[in-house]
Write an enzyme that holds these catalytic residues in place. Structure first.
Site, PDB file in Angstrom:
ATOM      1  N   LYS A   1       0.876  -1.181   0.000  1.00  0.00           N
ATOM      2  CA  LYS A   1       0.000   0.000   0.000  1.00  0.00           C
ATOM      3  C   LYS A   1       0.901   1.214   0.000  1.00  0.00           C
ATOM      4  CE  LYS A   1      -2.494   2.025   3.859  1.00  0.00           C
ATOM      5  NZ  LYS A   1      -3.519   1.766   4.892  1.00  0.00           N
TER       6      LYS A   1
ATOM      7  N   ASP B   1     -11.768   3.858   5.534  1.00  0.00           N
ATOM      8  CA  ASP B   1     -11.032   3.673   6.790  1.00  0.00           C
ATOM      9  C   ASP B   1     -11.645   4.675   7.777  1.00  0.00           C
ATOM     10  OD1 ASP B   1      -9.183   3.852   8.895  1.00  0.00           O
ATOM     11  OD2 ASP B   1      -7.401   4.011   7.646  1.00  0.00           O
TER      12      ASP B   1
END
Ligand code: OSB
Ligand code: MG
Length: 371
Positions: free
Chosen positions: A161, A238
């Site tokens: 990521k 998130d």
């Protein structure tokens, strides 16, 4: 189960490498290590609120205040029979999920130690090893980023990521993709864009990413639903998912197709479980996010990530990716198949290296019934 005493340790850990996100760059990581005494048992927990309110409004100091002045007085000396009862006893405090999650973690650890079972057994986890990836901060240049990615691939990580922000988005991502056409790659913007400014991200849709994490505001669901409609790549939320209710509404609105679960952000393992279960029922995959935890929080993340609907690799890397001297006796290492073993000891299955803890402690506070 009765908590007789709670000890808070405000610690500051030096990161092995500085970590830069769209909200700032850090060289050290603050958190609170919570130790609880129940009869002769010691339970452990970690509060992931950081020194600055960049990721969320909570900070190490707000969490200290909330635990000291509101949560501890409501809990110490009380007979508490279940996690549900514990949550109920904390429900007079609005918000402050990271403070509550730390206390809930301590409670699970005590339960496991009392009953002689591991957290993974208590949660109903099903794997002995979980797939993991690495979260790479913003580097000095796209070239430096590609070099850093190469380093982590050499260590065995199979999913990467990268953090992005305005001005450091498409070019960085395309640079990595051109060198590694097959890599499992995803990006995280940490709320750095608006619905309008996110138009520059459209070329990411051609880069075969696993997902685009939290492009828009931390309190938004609606604009994300508008953005998701413009992208074939799944949007993953998130910051925006702070409760099971948010998760349900995000799915209903089409704000995302994947959810990142972090125990601290949602107020405890019980809430993380509830989000896992509702996503499973809706066929929405989840994965375990990270907050640069010490071995304490990392152990809880590994147990959580062993549940069946954790379908994508977690941001749970080996200890050495974060810290040279962790405060737990247990060190987590990467297996050659880009997995980490789920701890099997009772409760969280970790114990404190008291000397290491002492070296990084800035402040402590002990609270008990008779003080
Ligand atoms: O947004 O996922 C995030 C770290 C601190 C705060 C927010 C985030 C992160 C990470 C690191 O991406 C994940 C890890 O612990 O490896
Ligand atoms: Mg994130």
């Amino acid at each position: 189960m009765r908590i007789d005493e709670l000890k808070l340790n405000h610690i500051r850990m030096k990161l092995s490498h500085p970590f830069e996100t769209s909200f700032g760059r850090i060289k050290t990581r603050d958190c609170i290590v919570v130790e609880a005494l129940s009869d002769s048992l010691i339970g452990l927990g970690e509060c992931v609120a950081d020194r600055e309110p960049g990721y969320s409004y909570e900070t190490t100091i707000t969490a200290w205040h909330i635990i000291k002045d509101y949560l501890a007085p409501a809990l110490i000396g009380q007979e508490i029979d279940s996690v549900g009862e514990l949550q109920h006893k904390m429900s007079h405090v609005r918000g402050h999920p990271m403070a509550k999650a730390a206390i809930e973690m301590v409670y699970w650890d005590l339960l496991g130690k009392r009953d002689g079972i591991s957290l993974v057994q208590m949660l109903g986890g099903q794997r002995k090893q979980v797939d993991v990836g690495v979260s790479i901060g913003i580097q000095d240049s796209p070239k430096a980023l590609v070099d850093t990615v190469a380093d982590y691939l050499a260590q065995g990580y199979k999913r990467v990521k990268i953090k992005i922000k305005p001005g450091r988005d498409v070019e960085d991502t395309a640079s990595v993709r051109s060198v590694y056409p097959e890599l499992q790659l995803q990006v995280d913007a940490n709320s750095a864009y608006t619905l309008d400014s996110a138009a520059v991200l459209q070329p990411l849709d051609e880069l075969d990413l696993l997902l685009i994490e939290q492009p828009l505001a931390e309190d938004d669901l609606w604009d994300h639903s508008q953005l998701q409609a413009r992208f074939a790549t799944p949007i993953c939320l998130d910051e925006s998912i702070q409760s099971p209710r948010h998760a349900r509404q995000a799915i209903e609105m089409g704000s995302c197709r994947v959810i990142n679960i972090k125990t601290g952000r949602v107020g405890g393992l019980s809430q993380a479980l509830a989000i896992h279960d509702l996503c499973l029922a809706q066929d929405v995959p989840v994965w375990c996010g990270g907050m640069l935890e010490t071995g304490i929080g990392r152990s809880a993340n590994l147990a959580l990530a062993s549940l069946p609907n954790f379908k994508l690799p977690g941001d749970i890397s080996a200890t050495e990716r974060y810290y040279e001297d962790d405060i737990t006796q247990e060190i987590f290492t990467l297996n050659s198949n880009s997995t980490i073993d789920v701890p099997e000891g009772h409760g969280l299955g970790v114990s404190i290296d008291q000397k290491a803890l002492k070296r990084v402690t800035l402040d402590t506070l002990t609270m008990s019934d008779d003080l």
